[in-house]
Structure formats: structure tokens, C-alpha cells
Motif scaffolding. Structure first.
Motif, short mmCIF file in Angstrom:
data_model
loop_
_atom_site.label_atom_id
_atom_site.label_comp_id
_atom_site.label_asym_id
_atom_site.label_seq_id
_atom_site.Cartn_x
_atom_site.Cartn_y
_atom_site.Cartn_z
N THR A 9 19.15 -2.55 -5.74
CA THR A 9 18.19 -3.12 -4.81
C THR A 9 17.06 -3.74 -5.60
O THR A 9 16.59 -3.16 -6.57
CB THR A 9 17.63 -2.03 -3.87
OG1 THR A 9 18.71 -1.41 -3.20
CG2 THR A 9 16.68 -2.63 -2.86
N PHE A 10 16.64 -4.91 -5.19
CA PHE A 10 15.54 -5.58 -5.85
C PHE A 10 14.33 -5.61 -4.92
O PHE A 10 14.46 -5.88 -3.74
CB PHE A 10 15.92 -7.03 -6.21
CG PHE A 10 17.00 -7.12 -7.23
CD1 PHE A 10 16.70 -7.00 -8.59
CD2 PHE A 10 18.31 -7.28 -6.87
CE1 PHE A 10 17.68 -7.07 -9.54
CE2 PHE A 10 19.32 -7.35 -7.80
CZ PHE A 10 19.00 -7.25 -9.15
N ALA A 11 13.18 -5.31 -5.47
CA ALA A 11 11.93 -5.41 -4.74
C ALA A 11 10.88 -5.94 -5.71
O ALA A 11 10.95 -5.69 -6.91
CB ALA A 11 11.51 -4.05 -4.20
N SER A 12 9.94 -6.66 -5.18
CA SER A 12 8.92 -7.26 -6.00
C SER A 12 7.55 -6.75 -5.60
O SER A 12 7.27 -6.53 -4.42
CB SER A 12 8.96 -8.79 -5.81
OG SER A 12 7.82 -9.39 -6.37
N LEU A 18 3.90 -0.56 -3.01
CA LEU A 18 4.26 0.67 -3.70
C LEU A 18 5.77 0.79 -3.69
O LEU A 18 6.38 0.75 -2.63
CB LEU A 18 3.62 1.88 -3.00
CG LEU A 18 3.89 3.26 -3.56
CD1 LEU A 18 3.28 3.41 -4.95
CD2 LEU A 18 3.34 4.32 -2.62
N ILE A 19 6.38 0.90 -4.86
CA ILE A 19 7.83 1.03 -4.97
C ILE A 19 8.13 2.33 -5.70
O ILE A 19 7.63 2.56 -6.80
CB ILE A 19 8.44 -0.16 -5.75
CG1 ILE A 19 8.11 -1.49 -5.04
CG2 ILE A 19 9.94 0.01 -5.91
CD1 ILE A 19 8.42 -2.72 -5.87
N VAL A 20 8.93 3.18 -5.08
CA VAL A 20 9.31 4.46 -5.67
C VAL A 20 10.83 4.52 -5.71
O VAL A 20 11.48 4.29 -4.70
CB VAL A 20 8.77 5.65 -4.85
CG1 VAL A 20 9.19 6.98 -5.47
CG2 VAL A 20 7.26 5.57 -4.70
N THR A 21 11.39 4.81 -6.87
CA THR A 21 12.83 5.00 -6.98
C THR A 21 13.10 6.44 -7.38
O THR A 21 12.42 7.00 -8.24
CB THR A 21 13.46 4.05 -8.02
OG1 THR A 21 12.88 4.28 -9.29
CG2 THR A 21 13.23 2.59 -7.62
N ASN A 33 0.98 -2.12 -7.13
CA ASN A 33 -0.12 -3.02 -7.44
C ASN A 33 -1.40 -2.55 -6.76
O ASN A 33 -2.39 -3.26 -6.72
CB ASN A 33 0.22 -4.47 -7.08
CG ASN A 33 0.56 -4.66 -5.62
OD1 ASN A 33 0.36 -3.77 -4.81
ND2 ASN A 33 1.09 -5.81 -5.29
N LEU A 34 -1.36 -1.32 -6.25
CA LEU A 34 -2.56 -0.67 -5.72
C LEU A 34 -3.34 -0.06 -6.88
O LEU A 34 -2.77 0.22 -7.93
CB LEU A 34 -2.18 0.45 -4.75
CG LEU A 34 -1.47 0.04 -3.47
CD1 LEU A 34 -0.87 1.27 -2.79
CD2 LEU A 34 -2.44 -0.67 -2.54
N PRO A 35 -4.62 0.19 -6.69
CA PRO A 35 -5.33 0.96 -7.72
C PRO A 35 -4.64 2.31 -7.92
O PRO A 35 -4.12 2.90 -6.98
CB PRO A 35 -6.73 1.13 -7.12
CG PRO A 35 -6.87 0.02 -6.15
CD PRO A 35 -5.50 -0.22 -5.59
N ARG A 36 -4.63 2.78 -9.14
CA ARG A 36 -3.91 4.02 -9.49
C ARG A 36 -4.31 5.18 -8.58
O ARG A 36 -3.46 5.94 -8.11
CB ARG A 36 -4.17 4.34 -10.96
CG ARG A 36 -3.40 5.52 -11.47
CD ARG A 36 -3.70 5.71 -12.97
NE ARG A 36 -3.07 6.88 -13.49
CZ ARG A 36 -1.89 6.91 -14.09
NH1 ARG A 36 -1.22 5.79 -14.24
NH2 ARG A 36 -1.39 8.04 -14.53
N ALA A 37 -5.59 5.35 -8.33
CA ALA A 37 -6.05 6.47 -7.50
C ALA A 37 -5.54 6.33 -6.07
O ALA A 37 -5.19 7.33 -5.43
CB ALA A 37 -7.58 6.53 -7.51
N THR A 38 -5.47 5.12 -5.54
CA THR A 38 -4.97 4.90 -4.18
C THR A 38 -3.49 5.22 -4.10
O THR A 38 -3.04 5.92 -3.18
CB THR A 38 -5.22 3.45 -3.74
OG1 THR A 38 -6.62 3.18 -3.81
CG2 THR A 38 -4.73 3.20 -2.33
N ALA A 39 -2.71 4.74 -5.06
CA ALA A 39 -1.27 5.03 -5.08
C ALA A 39 -1.03 6.54 -5.19
O ALA A 39 -0.18 7.09 -4.47
CB ALA A 39 -0.59 4.29 -6.22
#
Length: 77
Positions: A9-12, A18-21, A33-39
Motif C-alpha cells: 500500500t502506498f500513502a503519501s 499520520l501513517i502507521v505500519t 508531518n504533524l509536530p512530534r508532540a502532536t503525533a
């Protein structure tokens, strides 16, 4: 035992925040591409939601987005 075919699966990050595999074997991978603390806060809220099924995970994510004034949209299919 039957073998399930591998799925690719491709996601950009241009279209996803937020993409989690989570592979069957090996470490998980998180890209955002969220700020680290937000993610990190979103992932913690999702994990906490597994312990309390009264609300859905997306409700918690949207509540967090409002609290952090992020712009996230809910899509249903």
C-alpha cells in the motif's frame, strides 16, 4: 496453513497526516508531518482508547485536534 499474499500500500504525507505500519514481523513504522508532540499525543490517545471502548478512536483524535487547533477531517466511506 495458507499463506496470505503480501499487500503493498502506498500513502503519501502530502495526503495523510499520520501513517502507521504494523507488520506481522518486525518493528512498527510511524511517519507524520504533524509536530512530534502532536503525533505522540494522538498515538497515546489511540492506545488509551483500546482500554475504554465507550468512545471511538476517531472521536479522541478529533477532540485532540480541536484542543490543539489542528485541521483534521473525518472521511466516511
Amino acid at each position: 496453513m495458507t499463506r496470505t499474499p503480501d499487500v503493498i500500500t502506498f500513502a503519501s504525507l502530502d495526503t495523510h497526516r499520520l501513517i502507521v505500519t504494523l507488520p506481522n514481523q518486525g518493528p512498527a513504522d510511524v511517519r507524520s508531518n504533524l509536530p512530534r508532540a502532536t503525533a505522540a499525543a494522538i498515538l497515546r490517545r489511540l492506545a488509551d482508547d483500546l482500554d475504554s471502548p465507550s468512545r471511538t478512536a476517531i472521536d479522541d483524535v478529533l477532540d485532540l485536534a480541536v484542543a490543539r487547533r489542528a485541521r483534521l477531517t473525518r472521511r466516511t466511506h
